[in-house]
Design a protein around this motif. Structure first.
Motif, PDB file in Angstrom:
ATOM      1  N   MET A 111      34.383  40.358  27.858  1.00 18.81           N
ATOM      2  CA  MET A 111      34.569  40.541  26.414  1.00 18.81           C
ATOM      3  C   MET A 111      36.003  40.262  25.980  1.00 18.81           C
ATOM      4  O   MET A 111      36.254  39.924  24.828  1.00 18.81           O
ATOM      5  N   ARG A 112      36.944  40.379  26.918  1.00 20.49           N
ATOM      6  CA  ARG A 112      38.353  40.310  26.535  1.00 20.49           C
ATOM      7  C   ARG A 112      39.104  39.150  27.179  1.00 20.49           C
ATOM      8  O   ARG A 112      39.955  38.509  26.542  1.00 20.49           O
ATOM      9  N   ASP A 113      38.801  38.844  28.445  1.00 26.30           N
ATOM     10  CA  ASP A 113      39.592  37.854  29.182  1.00 26.30           C
ATOM     11  C   ASP A 113      38.957  36.468  29.098  1.00 26.30           C
ATOM     12  O   ASP A 113      37.761  36.321  28.823  1.00 26.30           O
ATOM     13  N   SER A 114      39.763  35.457  29.377  1.00 26.97           N
ATOM     14  CA  SER A 114      39.288  34.075  29.307  1.00 26.97           C
ATOM     15  C   SER A 114      38.671  33.650  30.629  1.00 26.97           C
ATOM     16  O   SER A 114      39.009  34.185  31.697  1.00 26.97           O
ATOM     17  N   GLY A 115      37.788  32.666  30.548  1.00 28.44           N
ATOM     18  CA  GLY A 115      37.175  32.128  31.749  1.00 28.44           C
ATOM     19  C   GLY A 115      38.183  31.453  32.651  1.00 28.44           C
ATOM     20  O   GLY A 115      37.998  31.408  33.881  1.00 28.44           O
ATOM     21  N   ALA A 116      39.289  30.937  32.076  1.00 27.31           N
ATOM     22  CA  ALA A 116      40.305  30.251  32.879  1.00 27.31           C
ATOM     23  C   ALA A 116      40.946  31.198  33.884  1.00 27.31           C
ATOM     24  O   ALA A 116      41.244  30.819  35.023  1.00 27.31           O
ATOM     25  N   THR A 117      41.167  32.448  33.480  1.00 26.78           N
ATOM     26  CA  THR A 117      41.764  33.444  34.383  1.00 26.78           C
ATOM     27  C   THR A 117      40.882  33.660  35.601  1.00 26.78           C
ATOM     28  O   THR A 117      41.351  33.673  36.747  1.00 26.78           O
ATOM     29  N   LEU A 118      39.592  33.817  35.362  1.00 29.45           N
ATOM     30  CA  LEU A 118      38.658  34.045  36.454  1.00 29.45           C
ATOM     31  C   LEU A 118      38.513  32.797  37.314  1.00 29.45           C
ATOM     32  O   LEU A 118      38.440  32.877  38.549  1.00 29.45           O
ATOM     33  N   GLU A 119      38.495  31.646  36.658  1.00 28.24           N
ATOM     34  CA  GLU A 119      38.350  30.393  37.407  1.00 28.24           C
ATOM     35  C   GLU A 119      39.534  30.163  38.339  1.00 28.24           C
ATOM     36  O   GLU A 119      39.362  29.738  39.490  1.00 28.24           O
ATOM     37  N   ASN A 120      40.745  30.460  37.868  1.00 30.90           N
ATOM     38  CA  ASN A 120      41.924  30.307  38.719  1.00 30.90           C
ATOM     39  C   ASN A 120      41.828  31.218  39.942  1.00 30.90           C
ATOM     40  O   ASN A 120      42.206  30.831  41.053  1.00 30.90           O
ATOM     41  N   PHE A 121      41.318  32.425  39.734  1.00 29.29           N
ATOM     42  CA  PHE A 121      41.146  33.355  40.858  1.00 29.29           C
ATOM     43  C   PHE A 121      40.168  32.774  41.884  1.00 29.29           C
ATOM     44  O   PHE A 121      40.417  32.819  43.096  1.00 29.29           O
ATOM     45  N   LEU A 122      39.073  32.213  41.407  1.00 30.82           N
ATOM     46  CA  LEU A 122      38.073  31.650  42.317  1.00 30.82           C
ATOM     47  C   LEU A 122      38.618  30.429  43.048  1.00 30.82           C
ATOM     48  O   LEU A 122      38.382  30.261  44.261  1.00 30.82           O
ATOM     49  N   ARG A 123      39.336  29.571  42.346  1.00 27.00           N
ATOM     50  CA  ARG A 123      39.873  28.357  42.990  1.00 27.00           C
ATOM     51  C   ARG A 123      40.974  28.705  43.995  1.00 27.00           C
ATOM     52  O   ARG A 123      41.059  28.104  45.073  1.00 27.00           O
ATOM     53  N   ASP A 124      41.807  29.679  43.655  1.00 23.46           N
ATOM     54  CA  ASP A 124      42.897  30.055  44.561  1.00 23.46           C
ATOM     55  C   ASP A 124      42.364  30.655  45.859  1.00 23.46           C
ATOM     56  O   ASP A 124      43.043  30.595  46.906  1.00 23.46           O
ATOM     57  N   ASN A 125      41.192  31.245  45.796  1.00 16.65           N
ATOM     58  CA  ASN A 125      40.646  31.931  46.966  1.00 16.65           C
ATOM     59  C   ASN A 125      39.399  31.241  47.517  1.00 16.65           C
ATOM     60  O   ASN A 125      38.662  31.832  48.317  1.00 16.65           O
ATOM     61  N   ALA A 126      39.177  29.998  47.100  1.00 18.25           N
ATOM     62  CA  ALA A 126      37.969  29.289  47.522  1.00 18.25           C
ATOM     63  C   ALA A 126      38.037  28.930  49.006  1.00 18.25           C
ATOM     64  O   ALA A 126      39.092  28.584  49.543  1.00 18.25           O
ATOM     65  N   SER A 127      36.891  29.013  49.654  1.00 18.94           N
ATOM     66  CA  SER A 127      36.794  28.670  51.074  1.00 18.94           C
ATOM     67  C   SER A 127      36.236  27.260  51.231  1.00 18.94           C
ATOM     68  O   SER A 127      35.444  26.797  50.406  1.00 18.94           O
ATOM     69  N   ASP A 128      36.641  26.593  52.307  1.00 20.16           N
ATOM     70  CA  ASP A 128      36.135  25.252  52.579  1.00 20.16           C
ATOM     71  C   ASP A 128      35.019  25.263  53.613  1.00 20.16           C
ATOM     72  O   ASP A 128      34.377  24.239  53.856  1.00 20.16           O
ATOM     73  N   GLU A 129      34.789  26.422  54.231  1.00 23.48           N
ATOM     74  CA  GLU A 129      33.792  26.503  55.291  1.00 23.48           C
ATOM     75  C   GLU A 129      32.523  27.182  54.798  1.00 23.48           C
ATOM     76  O   GLU A 129      32.562  28.052  53.930  1.00 23.48           O
ATOM     77  N   ILE A 130      31.417  26.773  55.403  1.00 23.01           N
ATOM     78  CA  ILE A 130      30.143  27.419  55.078  1.00 23.01           C
ATOM     79  C   ILE A 130      30.192  28.854  55.613  1.00 23.01           C
ATOM     80  O   ILE A 130      30.596  29.100  56.747  1.00 23.01           O
ATOM     81  N   LEU A 131      29.782  29.781  54.766  1.00 23.34           N
ATOM     82  CA  LEU A 131      29.864  31.195  55.119  1.00 23.34           C
ATOM     83  C   LEU A 131      28.552  31.664  55.740  1.00 23.34           C
ATOM     84  O   LEU A 131      27.472  31.424  55.206  1.00 23.34           O
ATOM     85  N   LEU A 132      28.675  32.315  56.899  1.00 24.24           N
ATOM     86  CA  LEU A 132      27.501  32.861  57.592  1.00 24.24           C
ATOM     87  C   LEU A 132      27.744  34.334  57.898  1.00 24.24           C
ATOM     88  O   LEU A 132      28.895  34.755  58.081  1.00 24.24           O
ATOM     89  N   PRO A 133      26.686  35.130  57.978  1.00 24.12           N
ATOM     90  CA  PRO A 133      26.870  36.544  58.343  1.00 24.12           C
ATOM     91  C   PRO A 133      27.511  36.665  59.716  1.00 24.12           C
ATOM     92  O   PRO A 133      27.202  35.902  60.634  1.00 24.12           O
ATOM     93  N   SER A 134      28.412  37.634  59.841  1.00 25.40           N
ATOM     94  CA  SER A 134      29.029  37.881  61.148  1.00 25.40           C
ATOM     95  C   SER A 134      28.287  38.971  61.904  1.00 25.40           C
ATOM     96  O   SER A 134      28.550  39.204  63.085  1.00 25.40           O
ATOM     97  N   GLY A 135      27.364  39.634  61.224  1.00 24.75           N
ATOM     98  CA  GLY A 135      26.541  40.655  61.852  1.00 24.75           C
ATOM     99  C   GLY A 135      25.094  40.471  61.436  1.00 24.75           C
ATOM    100  O   GLY A 135      24.713  39.424  60.903  1.00 24.75           O
TER     101      GLY A 135
END
Length: 657
Positions: A152-176
């Protein structure tokens, strides 16, 4: 294109975040089951970036043990069993700041499954509740990348930057391994085998649910550790109280004690108000009678309408007291705990704690209680709950209980502390609940066979209840009850007056009789009176005569009318369950064939048991027809409850006679 899964409870804001990032128009709603498929869309900004990201909106879940098809879609996706999303690179858990317990417990479970390789969005950070907790310390404690956000208050750009900064390049699989109960695997939207799945460990229901409880405890401890100011001490106090209230043994004793006090209060506090209403209705009837000429119209309005509706309105104090006390309990935070306590018991009967609130509503009226079963996601569990709610002791049974208990149960102290009449009252209330659970278990093993779903509920902090909301709830419920009295009961009163008035007896039979005696003779020769004599051979094994048969017949329309019908049968005019004259008349009634009292302890308890189990409410049958879309469940409900009532009354009478 790298895919990011959005995981979170229903109504946590996942779909709103999905729309904000992708520009899609995913439907947003605030109830379970609206997101029952998998939606995937690329980020709006992909055209400006070399790294392409897509977000995947999955159905809401509360734990990793699915209890519905839509939850199973999400769980299957996490272990690579969703044929629409076969692989993904990131998981973002959407934590609802307004519902930290369930949101955090889910995030902790997903984190452990994937070895900490998740991200967290603390969503709805604009709400006032966020001032009560240090979310930075919560995020740091969990030890994964996080962001505080508000759609309701923040912009999508803020969230998108968070996702891009922490994006993984590897396929994620359960470790357990994800721990699924055998029952939960029945929700299998992709028709796969879990028995030899490398990411699945099958357990029994108890072991799987214990995992859920473990994460819930961790979430509550985490919330308590990083609460701010006064809220911190309140959380700590609530946790200490819960050690007693939610104790497997002590919690059940506290539960029974609380509800015994409620029913004791209903029985003892309402007397003065009921006397006042009784006097007012009687005076009003007498006043109207003086304004109208003698004859049919006078009888129809005074005896049919005013007396009929007045015999129902007199229950208003008990209903208002009941809901006043329940409102205080709800405000205090205890009702949610009661759901957890009863969940332990209900699981043995094929239900879960979600059935508690419909059952609790059934103490007032079955109609809104049956409608409340819509919150139960599993269809078979819902039907088993719906079909047994009328066994819960509703307010319409109160006048019958009060009349018969007050007349035939001696008032004395039991075990030095309990009032015998209140104890009988308490017993009848819980008898209905216990039998409802037993019948539900039978249904769950036969007609509505299936596994019991898991149950998760937020536990609000304990707080001191206030009278204002309780008074509002009491008045609202009172209005609902009066509306019923002014519509359904009014119509039934008119029909009953007509059937109890015609045909008329021969005039010579009424010569020399008092007005009350003439009314009794007229009733005996009326349509209802003749029907009572017709069914007398059927009800005689229960200890009933034709007069009681008339009362039961009339009560098939509405239980509340049983008492006023007895008043007419015994030529007493307008009476209620507190009437001394009616109670004395019942005690004095002698069977001409045996010269023994017609009413005794055996007959009284036979009637009590009959009314505890019989289906005597047209409104309830109508709502069952609407909620189930057919007449089959209506006939089933009426049939099994009639058999249960007759059998229970028969056994009771012959045990006590």
């Amino acid at each position: 294109m790298r895919k990011i899964l959005l995981i979170g409870p229903a109504n946590s804001g996942k779909s709103a975040i999905f729309n904000l990032l992708s520009g899609a128009n995913r439907k947003v709603a605030n109830y379970n089951g609206i997101t029952v498929d998998t939606a995937t869309a690329g980020l709006i900004s992909n055209a400006r970036h070399e790294k392409k990201l897509a977000v995947v909106d999955l159905p809401g879940i509360y734990s990793l043990v699915p209890s519905s098809i839509d939850e199973a879609v999400t769980v299957s996706t996490l272990i690579g069993r969703n044929n629409q999303v076969t692989e993904f690179h990131d998981i973002v858990c959407v934590v609802d700041c307004a519902r930290l317990d369930s949101s955090l417990s889910l995030a902790l479970a997903v984190k452990e499954l994937f070895g900490g390789k998740i991200k967290i969005i603390f969503n709805k950070y604009d709400l006032d509740v966020t001032k009560n907790y240090d979310f930075d310390k919560i995020g740091e404690h969990i030890g994964v990348p996080y962001i505080k956000f508000s759609t309701m208050r923040d912009s999508g750009a803020t969230l998108e930057n968070f996702l891009r900064d922490n994006a993984s390049d590897e396929i994620l699989l359960p470790s357990g391994k994800i721990k699924l109960s055998n029952e939960s695997t029945e929700y299998n939207p992709f028709n796969v085998s879990f028995e030899e799945d490398q990411f699945v460990e099958l357990q029994n229901e108890v072991s799987a649910l214990s995992q859920i409880e473990k994460y819930q405890r961790e979430a509550r401890d985490l919330k308590a550790s990083y609460a701010i100011g006064k809220n911190k001490s309140l959380i700590q106090l609530s946790n200490k109280i819960d050690q007693f209230v939610l104790h497997p043994l002590l919690g059940g004793i506290i539960f029974l004690a609380i509800f015994y006090l409620i029913f004791h209060s209903i029985y003892t506090w309402a007397g003065p108000a009921m006397d006042l209403i009784d006097g007012g209705v009687g005076a009003f009837g007498e006043y109207i009678a003086t304004l109208l000429p003698e004859g049919m119209l006078n009888s129809f309005i005074v005896d049919g309408i005013i007396a009929g509706v007045g015999g129902v309105v007199i229950f208003l104090p008990q209903i208002m007291i009941l809901f006043f006390l329940l409102s205080l309990l709800e405000q205090s935070g205890y009702i949610s705990r009661a759901s957890i306590i009863t969940d332990r018991a209900m699981s043995y009967f094929g239900l879960n704690g979600k059935a508690f609130l419909p059952y609790l509503s059934g103490f007032a009226c079955s109609v809104p209680a049956i409608m409340a079963t819509r919150t139960i996601s599993d269809k078979k569990e819902r039907l088993a709950t719906l079909m047994t709610i009328p066994l819960i002791t509703c307010s319409a049974r109160l006048p019958v209980y009060i009349l018969l208990i007050g007349t035939f149960v001696p008032e004395k102290t039991v075990f030095g502390i309990f009032n015998s009449q209140a104890l009988a009252f308490f017993f009848l209330y819980f008898l209905g609940s216990i039998v409802a659970l037993i019948i539900a278990k039978i249904f769950r093993l036969t007609l509505y066979k299936g596994s019991t779903t898991s149950f998760i509920i937020e536990l609000p902090l304990y707080q001191m209840p206030t009278f204002k909301p309780a008074f509002k709830s009491m008045i609202f419920k009172g209005k609902v009850f009066l509306k019923k009295a002014g519509t359904i009961i009014l119509g039934l009163s008119m029909v009953i007056w007509f059937l109890s008035t015609f045909p008329k007896p021969a005039q010579e039979m009424l010569v020399g009789k008092t007005e009350a005696e003439a009314a009794a003779i007229s009733l005996e020769h009326s349509t209802i009176g003749q029907f009572g004599k017709l069914i007398e051979p059927v009800i005689k094994p229960l200890g009933y005569n034709w007069k009681m048969g008339v009362g039961i017949t009339v009560a098939m329309g509405a239980r509340e009318l049983f008492v006023s019908t007895l008043g007419t049968i015994y030529a007493l005019g307008d009476v209620d369950e507190e009437s001394t004259t009616l109670r004395e008349r019942l005690r004095a009634e002698i069977d001409p064939e045996t010269n023994e009292p017609v009413f005794n302890t055996a007959v009284a308890w036979s009637l009590l048991i009959f009314f505890a189990f019989a289906m005597q409410c047209i409104s309830t049958l109508g709502i069952v027809r609407r909620e189930t879309d057919g007449w089959g469940h209506v006939f089933l409900m009426f049939g099994y409850m009639t058999i249960l009532a007759y059998g229970g009354a028969f056994v009771t009478y012959h045990l006590l006679i």
